[in-house]
Design a protein around this motif. Structure first.
Motif, PDB file in Angstrom:
ATOM      1  N   PHE A  34      72.408  35.233  76.422  1.00 55.45           N
ATOM      2  CA  PHE A  34      71.574  34.038  76.275  1.00 55.45           C
ATOM      3  C   PHE A  34      71.449  33.662  74.807  1.00 55.45           C
ATOM      4  N   ASN A  35      71.134  34.644  73.965  1.00 54.02           N
ATOM      5  CA  ASN A  35      70.894  34.395  72.544  1.00 54.02           C
ATOM      6  C   ASN A  35      72.168  33.999  71.803  1.00 54.02           C
ATOM      7  N   HIS A  37      75.234  33.068  73.118  1.00 49.71           N
ATOM      8  CA  HIS A  37      76.195  32.176  73.769  1.00 49.71           C
ATOM      9  C   HIS A  37      75.567  30.868  74.244  1.00 49.71           C
ATOM     10  N   PHE A  38      74.246  30.837  74.368  1.00 54.69           N
ATOM     11  CA  PHE A  38      73.591  29.616  74.802  1.00 54.69           C
ATOM     12  C   PHE A  38      72.685  29.049  73.708  1.00 54.69           C
ATOM     13  N   VAL A  39      71.850  29.895  73.089  1.00 55.28           N
ATOM     14  CA  VAL A  39      70.991  29.430  72.000  1.00 55.28           C
ATOM     15  C   VAL A  39      71.839  29.171  70.760  1.00 55.28           C
ATOM     16  N   ASN A  40      72.626  30.161  70.345  1.00 54.90           N
ATOM     17  CA  ASN A  40      73.569  30.035  69.235  1.00 54.90           C
ATOM     18  C   ASN A  40      74.964  30.105  69.837  1.00 54.90           C
ATOM     19  N   HIS A  41      75.717  29.047  69.716  1.00 54.69           N
ATOM     20  CA  HIS A  41      77.055  29.037  70.293  1.00 54.69           C
ATOM     21  C   HIS A  41      78.011  29.849  69.427  1.00 54.69           C
TER      22      HIS A  41
END
Length: 120
Positions: A34-35, A37-41
């Motif tokens: 989540f952190n 790959h989604f919040v920070n690509h």
């Protein structure tokens, strides 16, 4: 039907630790994905950002616990897979020694990297 065999004795300490580390790893892997790959690509992840994240005590502790539990879970799983395949005697002892040393070295090096990223 073939008899099921497992080197884990249900209720033993290693059996319990394998399951506890699996549960912890599922939660921390979800946080990681989540952190990072989604919040920070992925294209935004760089060394400086890793340093900033590791300077947060909570993140640092989480990543060190992730390292230790993943190492234990992996090494213990490989060892038990070998035992399930029938490894015995000197080969079993050699596997214990090699996997144990490899696990300790992995943890030591991982903590060294974590400390360097955190600025310790």
């Amino acid at each position: 039907m073939a008899k099921r065999y497992s080197s884990f004795r249900s209720g033993s300490t290693t059996w319990l630790l394998q399951r506890l580390t699996a549960g912890f790893l599922v939660v921390v892997l979800a946080f990681h994905f989540f952190n990072l790959h989604f919040v920070n690509h992925a294209y935004n992840i760089d060394f400086a950002g890793s340093q900033v994240r590791m300077q947060s005590l909570g993140y640092y502790v989480t990543m060190v616990l992730f390292l230790v539990t993943a190492t234990f879970h992996g090494v213990n799983g490989v060892y038990n897979a070998l035992v399930n395949q029938g490894i015995e005697g000197n080969a079993k002892r050699a596997a214990q020694l090699v996997l144990g040393v490899a696990g300790v070295l992995l943890i030591v090096q991982g903590i060294r990297v974590a400390n360097a990223l955190a600025g310790f």
